[in-house]
Scaffold this active site. Structure first.
Site, PDB file in Angstrom:
ATOM      1  N   ARG A 105       9.283  15.707  10.048  1.00 60.65           N
ATOM      2  CA  ARG A 105       8.006  15.600  10.126  1.00 60.65           C
ATOM      3  C   ARG A 105       7.202  17.139  10.591  1.00 60.65           C
ATOM      4  O   ARG A 105       7.513  17.599  11.683  1.00 60.65           O
ATOM      5  CB  ARG A 105       7.289  14.713  10.690  1.00 60.65           C
ATOM      6  CG  ARG A 105       5.753  15.007  10.622  1.00 60.65           C
ATOM      7  CD  ARG A 105       5.073  13.601  11.173  1.00 60.65           C
ATOM      8  NE  ARG A 105       4.973  12.389  10.199  1.00 60.65           N
ATOM      9  CZ  ARG A 105       4.081  11.661   9.912  1.00 60.65           C
ATOM     10  NH1 ARG A 105       3.197  11.821  10.533  1.00 60.65           N
ATOM     11  NH2 ARG A 105       4.233  10.890   8.951  1.00 60.65           N
ATOM     12  N   HIS A 132       4.760  13.874   0.976  1.00 54.23           N
ATOM     13  CA  HIS A 132       5.016  13.031   1.779  1.00 54.23           C
ATOM     14  C   HIS A 132       5.985  11.768   0.776  1.00 54.23           C
ATOM     15  O   HIS A 132       5.386  10.562   0.594  1.00 54.23           O
ATOM     16  CB  HIS A 132       3.804  12.088   2.252  1.00 54.23           C
ATOM     17  CG  HIS A 132       3.937  11.261   3.533  1.00 54.23           C
ATOM     18  ND1 HIS A 132       5.091  11.242   4.229  1.00 54.23           N
ATOM     19  CD2 HIS A 132       3.100  10.675   4.387  1.00 54.23           C
ATOM     20  CE1 HIS A 132       4.837  10.196   5.205  1.00 54.23           C
ATOM     21  NE2 HIS A 132       3.573   9.942   5.441  1.00 54.23           N
ATOM     22  N   GLN A 135       6.496   8.075   2.037  1.00 54.21           N
ATOM     23  CA  GLN A 135       5.095   7.238   2.009  1.00 54.21           C
ATOM     24  C   GLN A 135       5.020   6.779   0.337  1.00 54.21           C
ATOM     25  O   GLN A 135       4.554   5.503   0.378  1.00 54.21           O
ATOM     26  CB  GLN A 135       3.978   8.065   2.130  1.00 54.21           C
ATOM     27  CG  GLN A 135       2.635   7.366   2.231  1.00 54.21           C
ATOM     28  CD  GLN A 135       2.342   6.293   3.104  1.00 54.21           C
ATOM     29  OE1 GLN A 135       2.728   6.524   4.624  1.00 54.21           O
ATOM     30  NE2 GLN A 135       2.013   5.067   2.637  1.00 54.21           N
ATOM     31  N   ASP A 229      -7.232   7.989   1.257  1.00 60.63           N
ATOM     32  CA  ASP A 229      -6.400   8.747   2.428  1.00 60.63           C
ATOM     33  C   ASP A 229      -7.461   9.383   3.099  1.00 60.63           C
ATOM     34  O   ASP A 229      -8.693   9.466   2.584  1.00 60.63           O
ATOM     35  CB  ASP A 229      -5.261   9.877   1.981  1.00 60.63           C
ATOM     36  CG  ASP A 229      -4.471  10.298   3.065  1.00 60.63           C
ATOM     37  OD1 ASP A 229      -4.499   9.521   4.241  1.00 60.63           O
ATOM     38  OD2 ASP A 229      -3.608  11.042   3.015  1.00 60.63           O
ATOM     39  N   CYS A 269      -2.511   4.883   3.182  1.00 61.41           N
ATOM     40  CA  CYS A 269      -1.056   5.056   3.747  1.00 61.41           C
ATOM     41  C   CYS A 269      -1.535   4.842   5.504  1.00 61.41           C
ATOM     42  O   CYS A 269      -0.208   4.963   6.276  1.00 61.41           O
ATOM     43  CB  CYS A 269      -0.751   6.443   3.467  1.00 61.41           C
ATOM     44  SG  CYS A 269      -2.259   7.765   3.939  1.00 61.41           S
ATOM     45  N   ARG A 314       6.953   0.677   4.586  1.00 58.22           N
ATOM     46  CA  ARG A 314       7.758   1.888   4.875  1.00 58.22           C
ATOM     47  C   ARG A 314       8.996   1.902   5.594  1.00 58.22           C
ATOM     48  O   ARG A 314      10.262   2.543   5.235  1.00 58.22           O
ATOM     49  CB  ARG A 314       6.947   2.692   6.345  1.00 58.22           C
ATOM     50  CG  ARG A 314       5.434   2.996   5.735  1.00 58.22           C
ATOM     51  CD  ARG A 314       5.289   4.125   4.630  1.00 58.22           C
ATOM     52  NE  ARG A 314       6.083   5.086   4.829  1.00 58.22           N
ATOM     53  CZ  ARG A 314       5.732   6.277   5.936  1.00 58.22           C
ATOM     54  NH1 ARG A 314       4.629   6.164   6.402  1.00 58.22           N
ATOM     55  NH2 ARG A 314       6.555   7.281   5.971  1.00 58.22           N
TER      56      ARG A 314
HETATM   57  N1   CP Z   1       1.185   7.246   6.797  1.00 56.44           N
HETATM   58  C1   CP Z   1       1.899   7.722   7.756  1.00 56.44           C
HETATM   59  O1   CP Z   1       2.536   8.771   7.831  1.00 56.44           O
HETATM   60  O2   CP Z   1       1.818   7.417   9.300  1.00 56.44           O
HETATM   61  P1   CP Z   1       2.105   8.085  10.553  1.00 56.44           P
HETATM   62  O3   CP Z   1       1.121   9.268  10.460  1.00 56.44           O
HETATM   63  O4   CP Z   1       1.651   7.159  11.719  1.00 56.44           O
HETATM   64  O5   CP Z   1       3.524   8.343  10.682  1.00 56.44           O
END
Ligand code: CP
Length: 332
Positions: A105, A132, A135, A229, A269, A314
């Site tokens: 990430r 992403h 997601q 989002d 998300c 997830r």
């Molecule tokens: N939706 C998502 O990626 O959550 P986090 O940022 O908590 O990993």
């Protein structure tokens, strides 16, 4: 039979419709398995590293619990030498010698692509500036589970920043699965026209559609689910005032939800700014007088809200990605 062993997941653009459907079917199977038996051994003997440059709750914990459920071992690495005392190439080679898979990430899509190029092991994108993908897999799973209709009869709408990594990933997965996808966003926050053209073609070939515009009634017509989002992504905090000005008319509230089908679902998300129980939420309230941003607390907590199912999914989808790319298809 679909065989993803050894593949990375950097963007869903690299995956065919059959491969995405295979991952979603495997996710449903693994969800059921967890419900019935709790755990398994699909990832036994597999070492996984989570190389994270940005904060996370769901993505980190989903990778960790998915690995633990199936006997894998995880290192969470946030303070590596990469890019400081050691090149990305050298770090990637070393991690590839230690680990069977790398979740990344961070800030740049280029970084996750270089990690895959140099490490020699599957690399999974846990969010970059552009995409992403894990997601979007969880989102599509939640949508199809919640709506219960075939993809070609299912419509969802994203309201907000049409260029952000989540909106773009939803557009890609929708096109690949032949879903009907509408993007309700300001002109200034519209996605790349080249990508839109490519995804429109793909969606239409697969019995779906892609609509982008500013007409709320047109976007929400026959919508089975509405998705939003945050207005400001990680690293864009100095843009708050501009985003509030552009995105306030796109807030998901009761009036907007009423334009969709009866029983229209709500997706996000997460994390979400739906009340004043966060530091940033309180700062925005004090400065701009908003009690919520992208979604009202009422919609967030409504019976149609599936945000916590989405978060749970997830785990199942990430587990499917790791298992499919690390083990022989015959063992899945
Ligand atoms: N939706 C998502 O990626 O959550 P986090 O940022 O908590 O990993």
């Amino acid at each position: 039979m679909v065989n993803l062993k050894g593949r990375s997941l950097l963007t869903l653009r690299d995956y065919s419709s059959d491969e995405i459907r295979f991952l979603l079917e495997l996710s449903v199977k693994l969800k059921e398995k967890k419900r019935k038996t709790g755990s398994g051994e699909l990832l036994k003997g597999k070492n996984i590293v989570l190389l994270f440059e940005k904060t996370s709750t769901r993505t980190r914990c989903a990778f960790e619990t998915a690995a633990f459920d199936e006997g894998g071992r995880v290192t969470y690495l946030t303070n590596s030498q990469m890019g400081k005392k050691e090149s990305l190439e050298d770090t990637a080679i070393i991690l590839g010698r230690f680990y069977h898979g790398i979740a990344f990430r961070g800030f740049k899509q280029e970084t996750v692509e270089d990690l895959a190029r140099f490490s020699g092991v599957p690399v999974w994108n846990g969010l970059t500036d552009l995409y992403h993908p894990t997601q979007a897999l969880a989102d599509a799973m939640t949508l199809l589970e919640g709506v219960g209709k075939p993809a070609g009869e299912t419509k969802w709408v994203f309201c907000g920043d049409g260029r952000n990594n989540v909106a773009v990933s939803l557009m890609i997965i929708s096109a690949k699965l032949g879903l009907h996808f509408a993007l309700l966003c300001p002109q200034e926050l519209s996605p790349d026209p080249g990508l839109v053209q490519e995804m429109t073609g793909l969606a239409e070939e697969r019995g779906g559609s892609l609509w982008i515009g500013r007409d709320r009634e047109a976007a929400l017509k026959e919508a089975d689910a509405v998705y939003t989002d945050v207005w400001v992504s990680m690293g864009e905090e100095d843009r708050m005032e501009e985003r509030i000005r552009l995105l306030k008319p796109y807030q998901v509230n009761r009036k907007l939800m009423a334009l969709g089908r009866k029983g229209c679902l709500f997706l996000h998300c997460l994390p979400a700014f739906h009340d004043l129980n966060t530091g940033i939420g309180r700062e925005v309230y004090e400065k701009y007088g908003l009690e919520s941003m992208e979604v009202t607390d009422e919609v967030f907590r409504s019976s149609g809200s599936r945000v916590f199912d989405q978060a749970e999914n997830r785990v199942h989808t990430i587990k499917a990605v790791m298992a499919a790319t690390l083990v022989e298809p015959g063992s899945l």
